[in-house]
Design an enzyme around this catalytic site. Structure first.
Site, short mmCIF file in Angstrom:
data_model
loop_
_atom_site.label_atom_id
_atom_site.label_comp_id
_atom_site.label_asym_id
_atom_site.label_seq_id
_atom_site.Cartn_x
_atom_site.Cartn_y
_atom_site.Cartn_z
CB SER A 221 -0.94 0.00 1.22
OG SER A 221 -0.23 -0.18 2.42
N GLY A 223 -0.19 4.60 0.45
CA GLY A 223 -0.87 5.79 0.96
C GLY A 223 -1.82 6.36 -0.09
N GLY A 226 -1.97 5.00 -3.81
CA GLY A 226 -2.68 3.78 -4.22
C GLY A 226 -1.96 2.54 -3.73
N GLY A 253 -5.29 1.23 5.86
CA GLY A 253 -4.64 -0.01 5.44
C GLY A 253 -5.47 -1.23 5.80
CG ASP A 254 -6.32 -1.79 9.74
OD1 ASP A 254 -6.52 -1.08 10.74
OD2 ASP A 254 -5.21 -2.26 9.45
O1 TA6 Z 1 -4.45 0.49 11.54
C1 TA6 Z 1 -5.18 1.20 12.54
C2 TA6 Z 1 -5.04 0.45 13.84
O2 TA6 Z 1 -5.53 -0.86 13.75
C3 TA6 Z 1 -5.75 1.15 14.94
O3 TA6 Z 1 -7.10 0.74 14.95
C4 TA6 Z 1 -4.96 0.71 16.17
O4 TA6 Z 1 -5.64 -0.33 16.80
C5 TA6 Z 1 -3.60 0.29 15.62
O5 TA6 Z 1 -3.71 0.34 14.20
C6 TA6 Z 1 -3.15 -1.08 16.00
O6 TA6 Z 1 -1.98 -1.32 15.25
P1 TA6 Z 1 -0.84 -2.29 15.82
O7 TA6 Z 1 0.18 -2.33 14.71
O8 TA6 Z 1 -0.32 -1.65 17.10
O9 TA6 Z 1 -1.51 -3.62 16.08
#
Ligand code: TA6
Length: 316
Positions: A221, A223, A226, A253-254
């Protein structure tokens, strides 16, 4: 069936202030809580696409109950291993005047080997041939860097497939277990491969390097630019992000991983999944906190995504 595995979930608290100032009390003009952790965010994206998933992982304490109740209130099935200690909280401070933010993630409660074994037994009991599992996020203290690799090998023994989204040594070891797809961001790919990622050609080389470590399909990814895909069959595709006004990229990203697994589980090709992933990531980035876009909004953005062949011509 789609499962999301979050070893280190988090209650995500976002506070918006007019301007960050130090050594004084600031008053939040807006606050929100999201039921976070990378895998849980993927389940929330899938819920937006009216696609069921089961959220699996470690939870503990009152904040663990907040997360379980929150996910259930969204209609997401859950199946957790409960641990001593308190599931962590992350805090984002959004500076309205600059649009910048500060994000601080607690490390999370330690998880001992007996609880790790319990989770592996749970995964072994749940995994069925053809399932997709999203393995996402950091590892809590005391969980070895090899844990994701062990889960991937376990899933493959059951005929299930794995998408891995993590960083550092657990990403390197995870790649060696040949996950069906990995989705690092540019910084994670650079850290793993030691290669520059300033251009698409360099991103394609980094993706190839991760494939050589063992990952089958690699999506990096990039940013707001794209994302780039290198398939197990050595094809390379690029999808530019549709133009959106970015509010908070946390969770984008999630959301991208959510779009990817939704498309792959629906039998679409990796390159079409790339387009859905980019659309989902853009939708989330344009919203507050780690809010996931609606299906209608995502479909509107998907219409604007062009997935192009990004094969680098042989030097000949
Ligand atoms: O990507 C966003 C996020 O999932 C947030 O919701 C927060 O929970 C964090 O990243 C968790 O990331 P980590 O890499 O610490 O597990």
């Amino acid at each position: 069936m789609i499962y999301t595995l979050t070893l280190n979930p988090a209650v995500d608290r976002e506070l918006t202030v007019s301007q960050v100032q130090y050594d004084t009390v600031l008053r939040a003009s807006h606050e929100r809580i999201d039921f976070g952790g990378k895998g849980f965010n993927v389940s929330r994206l899938l819920q937006s696409l009216h696609t069921p998933s089961t959220a699996v992982g470690f939870l503990g304490g009152k904040s663990g109950e907040i997360l379980q109740d929150g996910l259930k209130s969204l209609g997401i099935a859950t199946d957790f291993v409960w641990i001593p200690g308190e599931t962590r909280t992350t805090v984002s401070i959004v500076d309205q005047s600059s649009g910048h933010y500060i994000k601080v993630n607690e490390k999370g409660p330690p998880v001992d080997s007996d609880k790790q074994a319990q989770l592996l037994d749970k995964i072994a009991a749940l995994a069925q041939a053809g399932d997709w599992w999203v393995l996402a996020g950091s590892l809590p203290p005391r969980v070895p860097d090899s844990f994701y690799a062990d889960v991937i090998r376990l899933l493959h023994r059951h005929g299930a497939r794995a998408i891995l989204d993590t960083s550092g040594e657990s990403l390197r070891l995870g790649c060696q277990a040949s996950p069906d797809m990995v989705k690092p961001n540019a910084s994670e790919a650079r850290q793993l491969t030691g290669l520059p990622l300033e251009t698409l050609t360099q991103a394609a080389a980094a993706a190839h390097s991760m494939h050589q470590i063992g990952a089958q399909n690699v999506i990096i990814s990039l940013g707001q630019a794209g994302a780039l895909l290198r398939t197990a069959g050595a094809a390379t595709w690029f999808a530019a992000s549709p133009p959106v006004l970015e509010r908070n990229p946390t969770g984008a990203g999630d959301a991208m991983v959510g779009g990817l697994v939704w498309a792959l589980a629906g039998g679409l090709s990796p390159q079409v999944a790339l387009g859905w992933g980019v659309a989902c990531g853009a939708a989330s980035a344009s919203l507050d906190g780690t809010e996931m876009g609606t299906q209608a909004y995502i479909e509107e953005l998907f219409q604007q995504v062009l997935v192009e062949d990004a094969r680098v011509p042989d030097k000949g």
